[in-house]
Design a protein around this motif. Sequence first.
Motif, mmCIF file in Angstrom:
data_model
loop_
_atom_site.group_PDB
_atom_site.id
_atom_site.type_symbol
_atom_site.label_atom_id
_atom_site.label_comp_id
_atom_site.label_asym_id
_atom_site.label_seq_id
_atom_site.Cartn_x
_atom_site.Cartn_y
_atom_site.Cartn_z
ATOM 1 N N PRO A 43 36.503 44.143 50.315
ATOM 2 C CA PRO A 43 37.957 44.189 50.120
ATOM 3 C C PRO A 43 38.299 44.787 48.764
ATOM 4 O O PRO A 43 37.567 44.592 47.803
ATOM 5 N N ASP A 44 39.391 45.533 48.717
ATOM 6 C CA ASP A 44 39.801 46.181 47.467
ATOM 7 C C ASP A 44 41.262 45.868 47.211
ATOM 8 O O ASP A 44 42.150 46.566 47.675
ATOM 9 N N GLY A 45 41.501 44.794 46.497
ATOM 10 C CA GLY A 45 42.859 44.380 46.182
ATOM 11 C C GLY A 45 43.439 43.492 47.266
ATOM 12 O O GLY A 45 42.879 43.347 48.352
ATOM 13 N N LEU A 46 44.558 42.876 46.957
ATOM 14 C CA LEU A 46 45.278 42.080 47.942
ATOM 15 C C LEU A 46 46.733 42.001 47.533
ATOM 16 O O LEU A 46 47.083 42.210 46.382
ATOM 17 N N ARG A 47 47.570 41.709 48.492
ATOM 18 C CA ARG A 47 48.992 41.481 48.245
ATOM 19 C C ARG A 47 49.397 40.236 49.015
ATOM 20 O O ARG A 47 48.917 39.982 50.118
ATOM 21 N N VAL A 48 50.278 39.482 48.397
ATOM 22 C CA VAL A 48 50.820 38.279 49.009
ATOM 23 C C VAL A 48 52.286 38.531 49.291
ATOM 24 O O VAL A 48 53.005 39.086 48.451
ATOM 25 N N GLY A 49 52.746 38.151 50.450
ATOM 26 C CA GLY A 49 54.153 38.317 50.827
ATOM 27 C C GLY A 49 54.403 37.692 52.178
ATOM 28 O O GLY A 49 53.463 37.300 52.884
ATOM 29 N N SER A 92 38.563 58.468 57.010
ATOM 30 C CA SER A 92 37.167 58.088 56.810
ATOM 31 C C SER A 92 36.912 57.572 55.412
ATOM 32 O O SER A 92 35.787 57.255 55.063
ATOM 33 N N GLY A 93 37.934 57.483 54.591
ATOM 34 C CA GLY A 93 37.753 57.046 53.213
ATOM 35 C C GLY A 93 37.738 55.545 53.081
ATOM 36 O O GLY A 93 38.290 54.819 53.898
ATOM 37 N N ARG A 94 37.082 55.070 52.008
ATOM 38 C CA ARG A 94 37.066 53.651 51.697
ATOM 39 C C ARG A 94 38.388 53.278 51.044
ATOM 40 O O ARG A 94 38.891 54.006 50.191
ATOM 41 N N PRO A 95 38.968 52.133 51.417
ATOM 42 C CA PRO A 95 40.215 51.707 50.770
ATOM 43 C C PRO A 95 40.046 51.562 49.265
ATOM 44 O O PRO A 95 39.019 51.070 48.792
ATOM 45 N N THR A 96 41.054 51.999 48.517
ATOM 46 C CA THR A 96 40.982 51.983 47.057
ATOM 47 C C THR A 96 42.124 51.216 46.412
ATOM 48 O O THR A 96 42.329 51.329 45.221
ATOM 49 N N GLY A 97 42.874 50.468 47.145
ATOM 50 C CA GLY A 97 43.958 49.683 46.568
ATOM 51 C C GLY A 97 45.018 49.408 47.610
ATOM 52 O O GLY A 97 45.030 50.021 48.684
ATOM 53 N N VAL A 98 45.911 48.491 47.290
ATOM 54 C CA VAL A 98 46.961 48.111 48.237
ATOM 55 C C VAL A 98 48.242 47.782 47.477
ATOM 56 O O VAL A 98 48.211 47.279 46.359
ATOM 57 N N ALA A 99 49.357 48.120 48.078
ATOM 58 C CA ALA A 99 50.683 47.765 47.566
ATOM 59 C C ALA A 99 51.533 47.367 48.767
ATOM 60 O O ALA A 99 51.156 47.600 49.920
#
Length: 167
Positions: free
Chosen positions: A24-30, A75-82
């Motif tokens: 996992p790369d980052g997380l967001r709560v909402g 095909s890319g790996r996740p690098t962040g989330v918003a």
Amino acid sequence: MSVILGLGRRKFGAFSALPVAHRPDGLRVGDFNSDGKLDIVTPGGEFNERAVLSYLRGDGKGGFNAQITFPLGGSGRPTGVASGDLDGDGIPDAIVGLGRDKEVAILRGSPTGAFADALQVKTANHAGLADDRDPNYLAVGDFNEDNALDIAATNSSGYVSLLLTAR
């Protein structure tokens, strides 16, 4: 992923482990399903592996249901989330950086907690400039003051790509 609930007075309870996608790369709560309870989204996956957004619905008591995954495409790996309400429907949407693809994946939220199919948008559009890198960090805000949220994505070349939205 682990969650440790605060007990007050600078004390914490035992941690609970929550299975999510690999790396996992980052997380967001909402509140991603409009039920008044906090949920978690986190992207995961590896290069040449199916990248997904893991969604964990909160029960309002510090617990979470088993993950539901939504494909990110590419095909890319996740690098962040918003997250933010990009389409103005009152429900948060998820935005995930896709490394190697030089894209962000936008997943529209819904009141059921399901996310629409991912829409991939390129972040490196400047031919000849050195901004042809993976998006690293993402932010959401109304950067052009038109009352619609936009997306900013940084990359390792020191550039910021602005993706302006319109309603």
